[in-house]
Design a protein around this motif. Sequence first.
Motif, PDB file in Angstrom:
ATOM      1  N   TRP A 132      -1.370   3.270 -13.849  1.00 40.20           N
ATOM      2  CA  TRP A 132      -1.721   1.859 -13.669  1.00 40.20           C
ATOM      3  C   TRP A 132      -1.083   1.044 -14.783  1.00 40.20           C
ATOM      4  CZ3 TRP A 132      -3.432  -1.544 -10.321  1.00 40.20           C
ATOM      5  CH2 TRP A 132      -3.954  -2.750 -10.763  1.00 40.20           C
ATOM      6  N   ASN A 141      -7.865  -0.581  -7.601  1.00 37.25           N
ATOM      7  CA  ASN A 141      -7.014  -0.631  -6.402  1.00 37.25           C
ATOM      8  C   ASN A 141      -6.549   0.759  -5.974  1.00 37.25           C
ATOM      9  OD1 ASN A 141      -7.316  -3.363  -6.669  1.00 37.25           O
ATOM     10  ND2 ASN A 141      -5.133  -3.858  -6.557  1.00 37.25           N
ATOM     11  N   CYS A 142      -7.427   1.725  -6.170  1.00 35.42           N
ATOM     12  CA  CYS A 142      -7.110   3.121  -5.846  1.00 35.42           C
ATOM     13  C   CYS A 142      -8.195   3.670  -4.934  1.00 35.42           C
ATOM     14  CB  CYS A 142      -7.022   3.946  -7.133  1.00 35.42           C
ATOM     15  SG  CYS A 142      -6.744   5.715  -6.877  1.00 35.42           S
ATOM     16  N   VAL A 200       0.849  -1.193   0.000  1.00 38.52           N
ATOM     17  CA  VAL A 200       0.000   0.000   0.000  1.00 38.52           C
ATOM     18  C   VAL A 200       0.882   1.238   0.000  1.00 38.52           C
ATOM     19  CG1 VAL A 200      -1.840   1.275   1.135  1.00 38.52           C
ATOM     20  CG2 VAL A 200      -1.791  -1.215   1.300  1.00 38.52           C
ATOM     21  N   ARG A 242       0.658  -2.249  -5.014  1.00 42.18           N
ATOM     22  CA  ARG A 242      -0.573  -3.015  -5.236  1.00 42.18           C
ATOM     23  C   ARG A 242      -1.790  -2.119  -5.043  1.00 42.18           C
ATOM     24  NH1 ARG A 242      -2.910  -7.677  -1.280  1.00 42.18           N
ATOM     25  NH2 ARG A 242      -4.694  -8.338  -2.549  1.00 42.18           N
ATOM     26  N   PHE A 243      -1.794  -1.332  -3.979  1.00 41.32           N
ATOM     27  CA  PHE A 243      -2.866  -0.375  -3.700  1.00 41.32           C
ATOM     28  C   PHE A 243      -2.265   1.015  -3.525  1.00 41.32           C
ATOM     29  CE2 PHE A 243      -4.409  -4.385  -1.802  1.00 41.32           C
ATOM     30  CZ  PHE A 243      -5.647  -4.511  -2.417  1.00 41.32           C
ATOM     31  N   SER A 268      -3.507   4.899  -1.863  1.00 37.93           N
ATOM     32  CA  SER A 268      -4.505   5.675  -1.139  1.00 37.93           C
ATOM     33  C   SER A 268      -4.089   7.134  -1.217  1.00 37.93           C
ATOM     34  CB  SER A 268      -4.587   5.227   0.324  1.00 37.93           C
ATOM     35  OG  SER A 268      -5.566   5.978   1.030  1.00 37.93           O
ATOM     36  N   CYS A 292      -9.434  -8.150   0.770  1.00 42.30           N
ATOM     37  CA  CYS A 292      -8.662  -8.617  -0.385  1.00 42.30           C
ATOM     38  C   CYS A 292      -7.603  -9.627   0.041  1.00 42.30           C
ATOM     39  CB  CYS A 292      -7.993  -7.437  -1.092  1.00 42.30           C
ATOM     40  SG  CYS A 292      -9.114  -6.436  -2.066  1.00 42.30           S
ATOM     41  N   VAL A 344      -8.963  -3.527   1.999  1.00 39.92           N
ATOM     42  CA  VAL A 344      -7.654  -4.158   1.828  1.00 39.92           C
ATOM     43  C   VAL A 344      -7.579  -5.467   2.611  1.00 39.92           C
ATOM     44  CG1 VAL A 344      -5.173  -3.896   2.252  1.00 39.92           C
ATOM     45  CG2 VAL A 344      -6.502  -1.965   1.365  1.00 39.92           C
TER      46      VAL A 344
END
Length: 630
Positions: A197, A512-513, A94, A217-218, A220, A545, A542
Motif C-alpha cells: 500500500w 481497499n483490500c 480493481v 485502487r482496490f 481482491s 464507493c 466498490v
Amino acid sequence: MSETKTAAGCAVADQRKFSDFPASSPVAEKLASGKLGFDPDELRAKYAFERDKRIRPEGRGQYQEMTGNLDVFVDDPFVKQGLERDAVQRDVEVLIVGGGFGGLLGGAHLREAGVKDICIIEKGGDFGGTWYWNRYPGAQCDVESYLYLPLLEKLGYMPKEKYSFGPEILEHSLAIAKEYNLYDGALLETGVTDMSWDEGIQRWVVKTDRGDVLKARFISLATGILAKPKLPKIAGITDFKGHIFHTSRWDFDYTKGDTSGNLTGLNDKRVGIIGTGPTALQCIPHLGADSKELFVFQRTPSAIDVRGNHPTNPRWVDSLQPGWQARRMENFNVITNGGYQAEDLVNDGWTDLFRGLVGAEGKTEEQKKMTAEEKDAIKEIAHFQKMEEVRARVDAIVVDKDTAENLKAYYRPFCKRPCFHDDYLKTFNRPSVTLVDTDGKGVEVITEKGVVIAGVEYELDCLIVATGFETGEGFTSASGFEINGRDGSKLSEKWADGPATMHGMFSHGFPNCFFMGLFQTGLTVSLPHTLNEQAEHIAYVVEQCNERELGVLEVSEERQKDWGATIRSKAHNNEEFFNTCTPGYYNNEGKGGVNGHNFLTNQYGGGPIEFFEILKNWREEGGLQGLEVS
C-alpha cells in the motif's frame, strides 16, 4: 469428565462407555434392541487404535515446500509454449489475484456493478483455478453440477451430467471469463511477487514475476485454498530415476490419453501412486485399467459411498422455472447445515449423509428430553451406523478379503472429507492392481528404482504423487507473496495466529483490500456458493464507493475486534471431536490444539445461512458500517 492422552499427547475427554448407561436411558434401549450388529464400545476403541498409529510427531512438518529441484512438481505442463510479453505498467481500478471461481465470480459481479477497469492476475495459462490444474484422468466435482457450477442461468448453460467432469467445468470457467470480458487486461501465466500500500498515492502497488508494476485502487485476493500442491517430505523423493509428477500437474506427454482415460503410454509400465484421498480415488480406476501394473500406496483409506452419476434429463430441464439454481443451492445448503426442507431437491450422497446424522442431534421432542451426554452417545452411534454401511459396501464389491479389510475406513464421518465414487473399489478386483497398505506409517523412503514399504522395495517406472493441496499454512504461504499494508504492516505478521477480519473480507491496516477465502465466513459444502456471496458483497462496496465518490475504506480496529469476538462466541467446540479423528488437515495432522490457519477453525459458527443473512442486512442498512472512510 477426566482426560486421557492420545499417542500424540492430545487431551481427549474420557467418554462414558455405552454399556454403562442405565437401563432406562435411550442409549441402553438402542443397544438392547439388538439391531446395531456391532458393539459401539469396541468400535470406539478400534477408531482410537487406528488413529494413534497414524499420528506423526512432526505434524504438518511431514510436508515440504517445492523449491529448487522440486520445481518439477509446480511447473505448468499445460502451457506448451511459454508466454512472451513485455512488462506492463498501468493503473487499474480493481485488481483481482486469482482466476478460479473466486476471481471469476468477483469479476462477474463487479462488471454487473458497472466496473469497467478490471485486471485479473493468474499463475495458470488460463482461467479455471483448481479446474485449470486438475486435469488428471477422472477429475470430477463431488458436488452436484447443477448447483456447483456458478451462473448457469445467466449463461444459459445446463451441465451434461449430475456430476460434471473436469473438462466441462474448465470450459464453463472460460465461458464465464468470456461472458464478462474478463480476458480484457488479464495477465495470465503471471505470479504476484509483492503487494504494498502506497499512502502517498492511496493505491496498491503490485509487482509480478514478469516485471509488471500495477497501481490499483482496490485489490481482491481470490488465491483459493486448492492452488498450491502439497508434497510429502519423504527421504529420497528426488532420487527416483523413473518418471514422477504430482496429480495437479499431470503429464499426458508421458501417460498419453486425456482426462477421460485411455492412458496408452502406461500399457507397459509399472506405476505407483502415493495417496488414496479424493483425487487419487478418481484417477486410480483409469490407472488400473491402463497400467501394466499399478501399486496403490495407502496410509489411510477413504470412506467411499455411492455417487450415482447420470446424464441430465432433458424433460427435467424443460420443467425448471426461472430462479431454479438459486432455489436448488439454498435447498442443498439448508439440508447440509442441519435444517429442514420439505423436499430434498438434490437427493444425493451429501444430503443423505446429513439427513441421516442430523436426526441424532436432538431435533425431536423425545431427543430434547435427553441429557447432553445421551445426545452425544446417540449421535456417535448414528455415526457408527453410517460408517458400518460404508464399510459393508467394501465387502460387497472387493473380492479379496484382506484387500477389502485394508480399504475400510475406521473413523467418524467428517473426520475427513466424505468421498463418493462408483468405480474405485472395483479397481482392486483387477489382477494387475495391488493395494500396498502401510499400516498408517506411510512410505518409508523413495529410491532410484521405486518405493520402500516395510523394508520391501517396489520397483516402478512411474511414480504419481496424489497428496492434494496445501491448507492450514497461512494466507501468505498459500498465495506465495507478502501483503504490506498501511505503515509497512505485514499480513503474515498480523495474521500469525490466524486471520483478523470483519466478515472475513476486510482487515484493519489493509485499506481497499478484500479477501475472498474460507476464514471467518460461512462455510458451505458447495464452495462456489460462499464465493458468490463474497463476490456480491465486495461488488456492493466498490459500487457504493463509486456512487458516493469515496476514496479509501478500511475496517475499524473496533469492528474487527467485535467480529473476532463473534467468531469466538459462535464457535463450535469441535476440538474434542477432531482429537479423536485420524490425522489429516482437518485436525492439524492429529497434533491437537487449535491451528488458527485451518479453514475449519475460523468459520462463523452460526452457519452459512445465518452468515449470508448478516451480509444481506449489512448491505440493506446502507451505511458501510464499520468501514472508516478517508
